[in-house]
Scaffold this active site. Sequence first.
Site, PDB file in Angstrom:
ATOM      1  N   HIS A 129     -27.073  41.221 -44.878  1.00 31.37           N
ATOM      2  CA  HIS A 129     -27.798  41.135 -45.961  1.00 31.37           C
ATOM      3  C   HIS A 129     -26.934  40.805 -47.147  1.00 31.37           C
ATOM      4  O   HIS A 129     -25.669  41.222 -47.238  1.00 31.37           O
ATOM      5  CB  HIS A 129     -28.589  42.599 -46.106  1.00 31.37           C
ATOM      6  N   HIS A 138     -18.435  26.462 -42.836  1.00 33.78           N
ATOM      7  CA  HIS A 138     -18.549  26.680 -41.427  1.00 33.78           C
ATOM      8  C   HIS A 138     -18.209  28.035 -41.072  1.00 33.78           C
ATOM      9  O   HIS A 138     -17.227  28.583 -41.341  1.00 33.78           O
ATOM     10  CB  HIS A 138     -17.664  25.601 -40.625  1.00 33.78           C
TER      11      HIS A 138
END
Length: 207
Positions: A129, A138
Amino acid sequence: MENSVILYGASGHCKVIIDILECLQVGIQTIVDDNPITSSIMENSVVHTSNFSFTSSDSVILSIGNNKIRKKLSEQLKVTFEKVIHPNATVSKHSKIEEGTVIMAGAIVNPHVEIGKHCIINSGAIIEHDCIIEDYSHICPNASLAGGVLIGEGSQVGIGATIIQGITIGKWVVIGAGTVIINNVPDYSIVVGNPGKVIKLNQNEHH
């Protein structure tokens, strides 16, 4: 997403995107690559860039693993960039995913995550979250980001790396495989180990 897309880049990363598109039943219009000796990939023919012209109506995915090259091409091409999410990824409806980003099988993206443009969230990566992942980054397979982590533009979080909550990773950072990050990381750093230590600055990354 459109019914068919153009892929730019015929690498191993492209193979995974082809597989995702097959799962989504999205067709591949063309695959374009700069390498003149690459003629096909996974039973799809490949066209050399010199023989192809993009138009503004094209729907394109940059199927290239190199973060800097994705940035360069995304700034050059005047097309519509599509995002691709594997049906077996878990992506919260309360997250925000920008254009060009690809999310692989088994990845988990939890609520109030913001993922920028042309990012790769690779197989089995966990984004908890309130994380922010900036453009061209990446997150490699099985890397785990705890809540509230910021990943700067163009950074790569190596396979199996772990970042504890609330950490800020600078831009164009490389975090080695299996590294455990417990402190903030400055721009352009290369970090390895447990706990992660900056081993050098990647001067080539300065833009």
